[in-house]
Design an enzyme around this catalytic site. Structure first.
Site, PDB file in Angstrom:
ATOM      1  N   GLY A  72      70.935  93.759  72.437  1.00 28.37           N
ATOM      2  CA  GLY A  72      69.780  94.561  72.961  1.00 28.37           C
ATOM      3  C   GLY A  72      68.318  94.378  72.620  1.00 28.37           C
ATOM      4  O   GLY A  72      67.598  94.995  72.995  1.00 28.37           O
TER       5      GLY A  72
ATOM      6  N   ASP B 199      74.697  92.673  63.036  1.00 25.01           N
ATOM      7  CA  ASP B 199      74.300  93.827  62.690  1.00 25.01           C
ATOM      8  C   ASP B 199      73.679  93.787  61.391  1.00 25.01           C
ATOM      9  O   ASP B 199      74.143  93.132  60.320  1.00 25.01           O
ATOM     10  CB  ASP B 199      75.641  94.555  62.406  1.00 25.01           C
ATOM     11  CG  ASP B 199      75.551  96.077  62.415  1.00 25.01           C
ATOM     12  OD1 ASP B 199      74.948  96.473  63.669  1.00 25.01           O
ATOM     13  OD2 ASP B 199      75.806  96.782  61.690  1.00 25.01           O
TER      14      ASP B 199
ATOM     15  N   ARG C  73      68.419  87.826  58.356  1.00 22.70           N
ATOM     16  CA  ARG C  73      69.071  87.060  59.806  1.00 22.70           C
ATOM     17  C   ARG C  73      68.849  85.758  59.522  1.00 22.70           C
ATOM     18  O   ARG C  73      69.881  84.938  59.980  1.00 22.70           O
ATOM     19  CB  ARG C  73      68.253  87.776  60.780  1.00 22.70           C
ATOM     20  CG  ARG C  73      68.776  87.515  62.115  1.00 22.70           C
ATOM     21  CD  ARG C  73      68.109  88.405  63.445  1.00 22.70           C
ATOM     22  NE  ARG C  73      68.396  89.786  62.849  1.00 22.70           N
ATOM     23  CZ  ARG C  73      67.561  90.673  62.451  1.00 22.70           C
ATOM     24  NH1 ARG C  73      66.314  90.124  61.975  1.00 22.70           N
ATOM     25  NH2 ARG C  73      67.834  91.940  61.903  1.00 22.70           N
TER      26      ARG C  73
HETATM   27  P1  IMP Z   1      71.337  96.825  64.107  1.00 18.76           P
HETATM   28  O1  IMP Z   1      71.816  95.702  63.510  1.00 18.76           O
HETATM   29  O2  IMP Z   1      70.666  96.614  65.640  1.00 18.76           O
HETATM   30  O3  IMP Z   1      72.147  98.095  64.120  1.00 18.76           O
HETATM   31  O4  IMP Z   1      69.983  97.399  63.432  1.00 18.76           O
HETATM   32  C1  IMP Z   1      69.774  98.150  62.261  1.00 18.76           C
HETATM   33  C2  IMP Z   1      68.432  98.721  62.198  1.00 18.76           C
HETATM   34  O5  IMP Z   1      67.843  98.122  60.986  1.00 18.76           O
HETATM   35  C3  IMP Z   1      67.284  98.327  63.307  1.00 18.76           C
HETATM   36  O6  IMP Z   1      67.373  98.988  64.204  1.00 18.76           O
HETATM   37  C4  IMP Z   1      66.152  98.019  62.485  1.00 18.76           C
HETATM   38  O7  IMP Z   1      65.370  99.320  62.379  1.00 18.76           O
HETATM   39  C5  IMP Z   1      66.560  97.544  60.967  1.00 18.76           C
HETATM   40  N1  IMP Z   1      66.636  96.101  60.871  1.00 18.76           N
HETATM   41  C6  IMP Z   1      67.395  95.221  60.998  1.00 18.76           C
HETATM   42  N2  IMP Z   1      66.972  93.965  60.600  1.00 18.76           N
HETATM   43  C7  IMP Z   1      65.486  94.211  60.375  1.00 18.76           C
HETATM   44  C8  IMP Z   1      64.636  93.433  60.216  1.00 18.76           C
HETATM   45  O8  IMP Z   1      64.552  92.255  60.207  1.00 18.76           O
HETATM   46  N3  IMP Z   1      63.484  93.869  60.039  1.00 18.76           N
HETATM   47  C9  IMP Z   1      63.125  95.208  60.234  1.00 18.76           C
HETATM   48  N4  IMP Z   1      64.262  96.196  60.533  1.00 18.76           N
HETATM   49  C10 IMP Z   1      65.377  95.733  60.447  1.00 18.76           C
END
Ligand code: IMP
Length: 194
Positions: A12, A69, A174
């Protein structure tokens, strides 16, 4: 090379899609976004969370798909927010992290990304990391989440939030996970893929 396979990215988060699209274009692999809210278990282990989400997304969509993730791990906070990054980002956000860190000298941190690919039979994971430190103030308006408070070690002192997307994706956690995944896609026979 396996060119006919289309990979579905279930997420999302449009910021993640933009980063993935750049890499997959370079690698010449068709990528489609499956916009969806993923089910996430609570765990201290990003890999466990990603594997669960990918398998649940596959049950829902029945397409060869991957989820990603990620989390920010701060050394002096014993890895916090780590797997709780999304919740922390939505609640106390960057200001909250800076407040927590106000008396802390060692600002070392890293981002970690785990990709989990599921084709209904197997689930495979691919990981990437980027080291850096937490800034003393919020800087920059690019990117998302913790980008404005993360200064990558391999950069020039700017935060991810001060870099444009191509500068960030050159070194991001990433990207590193996506490149490993893309290598696997390219080297895997499509019969094994689906
Ligand atoms: P999820 O992978 O969507 O659970 O992300 C976890 C959280 O980590 C996100 O909502 C961001 O706040 C933070 N996050 C993950 N990857 C990045 C990035 O590349 N830049 C900044 N924040 C990140």
């Amino acid at each position: 090379m396996n060119k006919r396979v289309t990979v579905f990215f279930a997420t999302g988060n449009i910021g993640k899609v933009e980063e993935a699209e750049r890499i997959f274009k370079e690698e010449n692999i068709p990528l489609l976004h499956l916009p969806m809210k993923l089910l996430e278990i609570q765990s201290d282990d990003l890999e466990e969370i990603a594997v669960f989400s990918a398998q649940k997304a596959w049950e829902d969509q029945e397409k060869p798909l991957f989820v990603e993730d990620a989390g920010l791990f701060i050394k002096e906070l014993k890895g916090f927010p780590g797997p709780y990054s999304s919740y922390v980002s939505k609640t106390v956000s960057n200001e909250g992290i800076l407040k927590l860190m106000s008396q802390i000298e060692d600002r070392s941190a890293y981002f970690k990304a785990v990709i989990a690919f599921c084709n209904g039979k197997n689930t495979l994971t691919f990981k990437g990391e980027v080291k850096g430190e937490i800034s003393r103030e919020i800087r920059g308006t690019h990117g998302f989440g913790f980008d404005p408070i993360f200064i990558p070690e391999e950069g020039d002192g700017r935060t991810f939030g001060e870099m444009d997307i191509s500068e960030k994706t050159a070194i991001s956690h990433r990207t590193r996970a996506l490149r490993k995944f893309a290598e696997w896609v390219k080297s895997t026979d499509s019969s094994k893929f689906i």
